[in-house]
Design an enzyme around this catalytic site. Structure first.
Site, PDB file in Angstrom:
ATOM      1  N   LYS A 114       0.855  -1.192   0.000  1.00  0.00           N
ATOM      2  CA  LYS A 114       0.000   0.000   0.000  1.00  0.00           C
ATOM      3  C   LYS A 114       0.890   1.242   0.000  1.00  0.00           C
ATOM      4  CE  LYS A 114      -3.938   2.013   2.551  1.00  0.00           C
ATOM      5  NZ  LYS A 114      -4.782   1.925   3.771  1.00  0.00           N
TER       6      LYS A 114
ATOM      7  N   SER B  68      -9.869   2.080   2.772  1.00  0.00           N
ATOM      8  CA  SER B  68      -8.953   2.788   1.901  1.00  0.00           C
ATOM      9  C   SER B  68      -7.928   1.915   1.192  1.00  0.00           C
ATOM     10  CB  SER B  68      -8.194   3.826   2.726  1.00  0.00           C
ATOM     11  OG  SER B  68      -7.336   3.188   3.661  1.00  0.00           O
TER      12      SER B  68
ATOM     13  N   SER C 159     -10.283  -0.127   6.992  1.00  0.00           N
ATOM     14  CA  SER C 159      -9.638   0.030   5.684  1.00  0.00           C
ATOM     15  C   SER C 159      -8.939  -1.214   5.148  1.00  0.00           C
ATOM     16  CB  SER C 159      -8.626   1.178   5.729  1.00  0.00           C
ATOM     17  OG  SER C 159      -9.290   2.414   5.657  1.00  0.00           O
TER      18      SER C 159
END
Lengths: 95, 512
Positions: free
Chosen positions: B79, B158, B182
């Site tokens: 990420k 997210s 997330s």
């Protein structure tokens, strides 16, 4: 309590975020809606409750007070938008 | 044997040891898949050269008979909230333009030391603020299970790029971060496993901060076993994060493997009535009931528990998280890194830089956070929320007196279309209704794919455990995984490739 135009301008100033004048009203509406929604917490009785201030209940640990890092000036400055003579450079603040 | 990109981490690891294929071949297969699926916009930065370099190093270790362990040579996505040495790190924000960290986050460094091969930096909501991956400066991510009815679907957020990459077979696993859901909510939307460990289990050092009392890194994979393997490498005490817990890390994968044929006899599973919210979709409730039946069939004892403050969790979260964010994001001032927009004075430079650099959702949260922390409002909002947070955590402590693990749905719906639910921020926040309480209490939670909605889209179930008891959560999750028989084949190939031609601006090749 709904936020008005000028309160949003003040908050934006505190947060150092420039908000175009024409966006202040829209933002005031959005922020007021969020605040109205979180108002529900008032109904919770928290009289004798201690606030939870961390994601964990462990106490912070101490370490030896010794230098563990350093001598990385160039690496620290490498991402600066403007660096002069080994310093971060900003607009003049003292006349 | 299946295509290299269809393997699990466990399978690929075993085949690499047998030299059935090389780490370079495995990396190349994923780099090819990544290039073919640029239409998903799952990556902000692709790192093919670095990946092949690290794969070659893994091959050299295999040739020498000295592999590092089950992650050696395994392609993963990282990420783009984890700082990676020498590789552009953006947090999905304009304000970090051109930021190339001179150091590596602890979690990505540990994965690197375990031999994992990073293929790229995955797209995300700006500063991890969002539940649909639509707030990224680098554009929305598409869910590989879409489109449906002619519309592209969100992957959740997210960690949307991480979830899409794993579901679309562009990486065997990925790192995510979870502040209010997330990792778990995008895992549910994309039909993969997502584990948020206990707060303090994985170091936050080098992860760009959103809300420091909530942020936690975790693995996103296609199987529960793979999540156990990745967590084993990511977890552990780190002196550079003062909230990192000095708690021993069990060998999750070995313990899970050892319990492979044992039942859940003696395991007590709690069902919180408060999670059956008004207006919950019938299919979500039905899947939850199925989960109960599966765990009972595996030998668990299921009982009702009460988490009475659940309904106040979202409001609590949307005070605490923006407050912490407004403080954390004060560092983006145009002086030390990223974007600077010039101004005549220092203040004007700050205001212009932050005005242009932050997107609308980040701006909204920083302003809310600034307001609730400001003089005169601090007690009414922030202190009040911290007290309600204490009550929510106490609810869980009480429930865990009677049960060992709690079963709930992960999200209130399946994946929705890009553009939907954007009119009102509060409607978007409701996505996290089942995941936020766990985050506030700092507990481990996993989302495991459990079935398909009427529209044929994935739905996950969530299991929540006691602090540092990820192992029980993993064991129960595997029982659900086994019973659900979720199609590991995942989204149709067509879904992953029919989402349009790559946008040259959206996927940046090279290592920045």
């Amino acid at each position: 309590m709904p936020l008005d135009h000028s309160t949003v301008r003040t908050i934006a100033q505190l947060a150092r975020i420039r908000v175009p004048e024409e966006e202040l009203d829209g933002l005031a509406g959005e922020l007021s809606a969020i605040l109205a929604w979180v108002e529900e917490l008032r109904e919770v009785d928290t009289e004798a409750v201690a606030p939870m201030t961390s994601g964990t209940d462990m106490s912070l640990s101490l370490r030896e007070d010794v230098v563990t890092d350093g001598g990385a000036r160039d690496a620290v400055l490498a991402n600066a938008p403007e660096a002069v003579d080994g310093f971060f450079a900003v607009p003049k603040v003292v006349e | 044997m299946a295509a290299l990109t269809d393997l699990t981490i466990a399978e690929a690891g075993r085949e690499l040891v047998k030299r059935s294929f090389s780490a370079r071949e495995l990396a190349q297969a994923h780099l090819d898949a990544m290039a073919a699926a640029r239409g998903l916009n799952a990556f902000i930065t692709e790192t093919p050269e670095l990946a092949l370099q690290r794969a070659d190093a893994a091959d050299a270790r295999f040739a020498a008979g000295e592999p590092l362990g089950p992650l050696d040579g395994i392609p993963i996505a990282v990420k783009d909230l984890f700082c990676t040495e020498g590789v552009l790190t953006t947090a999905g924000s304009h304000i970090l333009d051109g930021f190339v960290p001179p150091y590596e986050s602890t979690v990505s460094a540990k994965l690197r030391q375990a031999g994992a091969v990073m293929v790229g930096k995955a797209n995300l909501d700006e500063f991890a603020m969002g539940s649909a991956n639509i707030t990224s400066h680098y554009g929305p991510v598409k869910n590989p299970w879409g489109p449906r009815d002619g519309r592209d679907l969100v992957p959740g957020g997210s960690s949307g790029g991480s979830a899409a990459a794993v579901a679309a077979r562009l990486a065997l696993g990925a790192t995510g971060t979870d502040t209010g859901g997330s990792i778990r909510q995008p895992a549910s939307f994309c039909g993969i496993v997502g584990l948020k460990p206990t707060y303090g289990r994985c170091s936050r050092y080098g992860i760009i901060a959103f809300a420091s009392s909530l942020d936690q890194a975790g693995p996103m994979t296609r199987t529960v076993e793979d999540a156990a393997i990745m967590l084993g490498a990511m977890a552990g005490h780190d002196a550079r994060d003062s909230t990192s817990a000095p708690v021993a890390v069990p060998d999750y994968a070995a313990a899970l493997d050892g319990s492979l044929n044992t039942s859940l006899n003696g395991l007590r599973v709690g069902i919180p009535a408060e999670y059956r919210i008004d207006g919950m979709a019938a299919e979500i409730g039905a899947l939850w009931d199925k989960g109960v039946a599966w765990l009972e069939a595996a030998g668990a004892e299921v009982k009702a528990v009460s988490l009475p403050h659940t309904r106040h969790a979202l409001a609590t979260y949307y005070i605490i998280a923006p407050a912490e964010a407004s403080s954390n994001l004060a560092r983006y001032d145009g002086v030390r890194y990223g974007l600077r927009v010039d101004g005549a004075t220092l203040d004007e430079m700050y205001m212009k830089t932050r005005g242009e650099g932050f997107g609308t959702e980040v701006r909204r949260r920083v302003l809310i956070g600034t307001y609730v922390l400001s003089a005169g409002y601090y007690d009414a909002y922030y202190l009040k929320a911290q007290k309600v947070r204490a009550l929510i955590a106490a609810d869980f402590r009480e429930a865990f007196q009677a049960v060992d693990v709690i079963l709930t749905p992960t999200a209130p719906s399946d994946a929705f279309a890009i553009g939907e639910r954007m009119d009102d921020p509060v409607t978007m926040y409701l996505n996290d209704v089942f995941t936020v309480p766990t985050s506030l209490a700092g507990l481990p939670g996993i989302s495991v794919p459990a079935g398909l909605s009427a529209r044929g889209l994935p739905l996950g179930l969530q299991l929540i455990g006691r602090p540092f008891d990820e192992l029980t959560v993993l064991k129960a999750a595997r029982a659900i995984e086994n019973a659900a028989g979720f199609p590991l084949g995942g989204p149709s190939r067509a879904g992953a490739t029919a989402t349009g031609a790559p946008d040259p601006a959206s996927a940046r090749a090279g290592q920045g």
